[in-house]
Design an enzyme around this catalytic site. Structure first.
Site, short mmCIF file in Angstrom:
data_model
loop_
_atom_site.label_atom_id
_atom_site.label_comp_id
_atom_site.label_asym_id
_atom_site.label_seq_id
_atom_site.Cartn_x
_atom_site.Cartn_y
_atom_site.Cartn_z
N TYR A 142 45.51 39.18 36.77
CA TYR A 142 46.43 40.01 37.13
C TYR A 142 47.73 40.51 36.01
O TYR A 142 48.46 41.18 36.15
CB TYR A 142 47.61 39.42 38.13
CG TYR A 142 46.76 39.31 39.54
CD1 TYR A 142 45.37 40.04 40.20
CD2 TYR A 142 47.01 38.32 40.65
CE1 TYR A 142 44.90 40.01 41.12
CE2 TYR A 142 46.24 38.12 41.76
CZ TYR A 142 45.01 39.08 41.94
OH TYR A 142 44.52 38.81 42.98
N LYS A 192 33.90 30.62 38.24
CA LYS A 192 32.52 31.52 38.26
C LYS A 192 31.95 31.01 36.91
O LYS A 192 31.56 31.98 36.17
CB LYS A 192 32.80 32.67 38.62
CG LYS A 192 33.15 33.09 40.11
CD LYS A 192 31.86 32.88 41.12
CE LYS A 192 31.03 34.06 40.99
NZ LYS A 192 29.72 33.99 41.72
N ASP A 225 32.50 31.20 44.80
CA ASP A 225 31.97 31.67 45.97
C ASP A 225 31.49 30.86 46.83
O ASP A 225 31.53 30.90 48.30
CB ASP A 225 31.03 32.60 45.52
CG ASP A 225 30.01 32.17 44.64
OD1 ASP A 225 30.27 31.19 44.03
OD2 ASP A 225 28.70 32.80 44.71
N ASP A 249 44.12 33.43 45.13
CA ASP A 249 44.79 34.34 45.63
C ASP A 249 43.48 34.56 47.28
O ASP A 249 44.11 34.41 48.25
CB ASP A 249 44.86 35.85 45.07
CG ASP A 249 45.69 36.70 45.79
OD1 ASP A 249 46.34 36.38 46.84
OD2 ASP A 249 45.66 37.88 45.24
N ASP A 253 44.45 32.49 50.98
CA ASP A 253 44.60 33.09 52.09
C ASP A 253 43.42 32.74 53.26
O ASP A 253 43.72 32.59 54.39
CB ASP A 253 44.29 34.73 51.84
CG ASP A 253 45.73 35.09 51.47
OD1 ASP A 253 46.53 34.57 51.31
OD2 ASP A 253 45.76 36.45 51.83
#
Ligand code: NAD
Length: 368
Positions: A142, A192, A225, A249, A253
């Site tokens: 970001y 990852k 993942d 993020d 959530d």
């Protein structure tokens, strides 16, 4: 000795409504427990834009830097959707996070027994759930450069850059290990590393910090993942999860929804210790300004009230008082008191934002 200081930034939409209930709790601590805070209030988001033409005035930023903790409501709303990106309400929040260098975002996902039926997962998968996601908040994709939309040949290309330094990874890893020691003593680090160099470095640095400083804490690693799948399959296997800004993020959530309503979810964003030893800190509910219900007395104030409980625990070292407040919330829910977002059972009439705050204050008084 002066009282600890709080800056309240109610913001937009339901922000002022839910923060009014937090004020009731703060008042209760002063009058009933002799725990007083010096409280000031200011504008952020659209409310600040309306007055100052900017979503966070410099003077407000200075106040935020000077206090022991900031309590924020929410920012944004349809009225501000067409503003230039540089003055959108969210920029006020991003500025606070960036300039206070709040690198560790703590998002608990805790399932109160009375609300276990609200999860989209089976009751036995979520009942008693208590996990903490620590998301790196000030770096990664970001913020990384280069970024932008560029012309390349005869088409456009959109670019963002995932970039992490060793020290950025190490400091958020330390936050996670420290938290784990106060909880279930387990950290799972997610990245990852199979496809991203920044993931390989992340895994290396977390492993090094663990070996050198926190060998007593159980550490595991998971690809992000796979972590998402495990969060839905059996979330109770986790205690503390530490991950980067982008994966955090998404994962936080997803984990949040394990527990039911957005109106229940608190968060803390912490930075480095200040001169008085307290970390730079901003506490806020996870939800937004909920323009669809703003001004109707329907908002659930619990996310903001639990965010204040986190402030008691992480800024002011008042763990027993944080427990008291969390138990009061649990007790009120156990009594069947529900704001409209928590309705499900037949025949329950919802209480207003103010009535929920009053019920929690009454439970606090009953705890004495
Ligand atoms: P939202 O979280 O505001 O609302 C999503 C849904 O959840 C709505 O139906 C809302 O009524 C409900 N809801 C949220 N909080 C609730 C509460 N405390 N009690 C009862 N119901 C609640 O998300 P959105 O609708 O996507 O965004 C609305 C505005 O908020 C947008 O301008 C967005 O940019 C902003 N936003 C701000 C923040 C923040 O301040 N940190 C976070 C997310 C969104």
């Amino acid at each position: 000795m002066s009282n600890p200081s709080l800056l309240i930034l109610p913001g937009d939409g339901i922000g002022p409504e839910v923060m009014a209930e937090v004020r009731k709790i703060i008042d209760w601590y002063r009058t009933s427990r002799g725990i007083a805070f010096d409280v000031s209030e200011d504008l952020v988001g659209g409310a600040a834009y309306d007055v100052h033409g900017t979503p966070l005035a410099d003077a407000t930023m200075d106040k935020a830097q000077a206090v022991d903790a900031v309590l924020l409501g929410a920012v944004g709303g349809p009225k501000y959707d067409d503003l230039d990106f540089s003055v959108k309400p969210e920029r006020g929040l991003l500025r606070l996070r960036k300039e206070m260098d709040l690198f560790a975002n703590l998002r608990p996902a805790q399932c109160f027994d009375a609300l276990a039926d609200f999860s989209s997962l089976k009751k036995d998968v979520v009942a008693g759930l208590d996990i903490m996601i620590v998301r790196e908040l000030t770096s990664g994709i970001y913020y990384g450069e280069p970024r932008g939309i560029f012309e390349e040949g005869n088409e456009r290309v959109g670019i963002n850059t995932q970039r992490y330094t060793e020290s950025e990874i190490a400091r958020v890893a330390r936050s996670a290990f420290e938290l784990a020691r106060k909880r279930g003593n387990k950290v799972c680090s997610m990245e990852k590393a199979n496809v991203m160099e920044s993931g390989i470095l992340w895994r290396d640095v977390v492993t090094e910090v663990h070996a050198a400083e926190y060998p007593d804490v159980e550490l595991s690693h998971m690809y992000a993942d796979a972590g998402a799948m495990q969060l839905c399959r059996w979330p109770k296997q986790f205690d503390v999860i530490v991950t980067d800004n982008l994966f955090g993020d998404l994962l936080s959530d997803a984990a949040a929804m394990l527990t039911g309503s957005l109106g229940m979810l608190p968060s803390a964003s912490l930075g480095s210790p200040m001169a008085n030893g307290r970390p730079k800190a901003l506490y806020e509910p996870v939800h937004g300004s909920a323009p669809d219900i703003a001004g109707q007395g329907k908002a659930n104030p619990i996310a903001s009230i639990l965010s204040f409980a986190m402030a008691l625990r992480y800024s002011f070292d008042m763990g027993a008082e944080a427990d008291r407040l969390e138990k009061a919330v649990e007790g009120v829910l156990g009594d069947g008191v529900r704001t409209a977002d928590l309705l499900g059972e037949e025949g329950v009439t919802p209480v207003s934002t103010g009535e929920m705050g009053d019920a929690i204050v009454a439970k606090l008084s009953a705890s004495l």
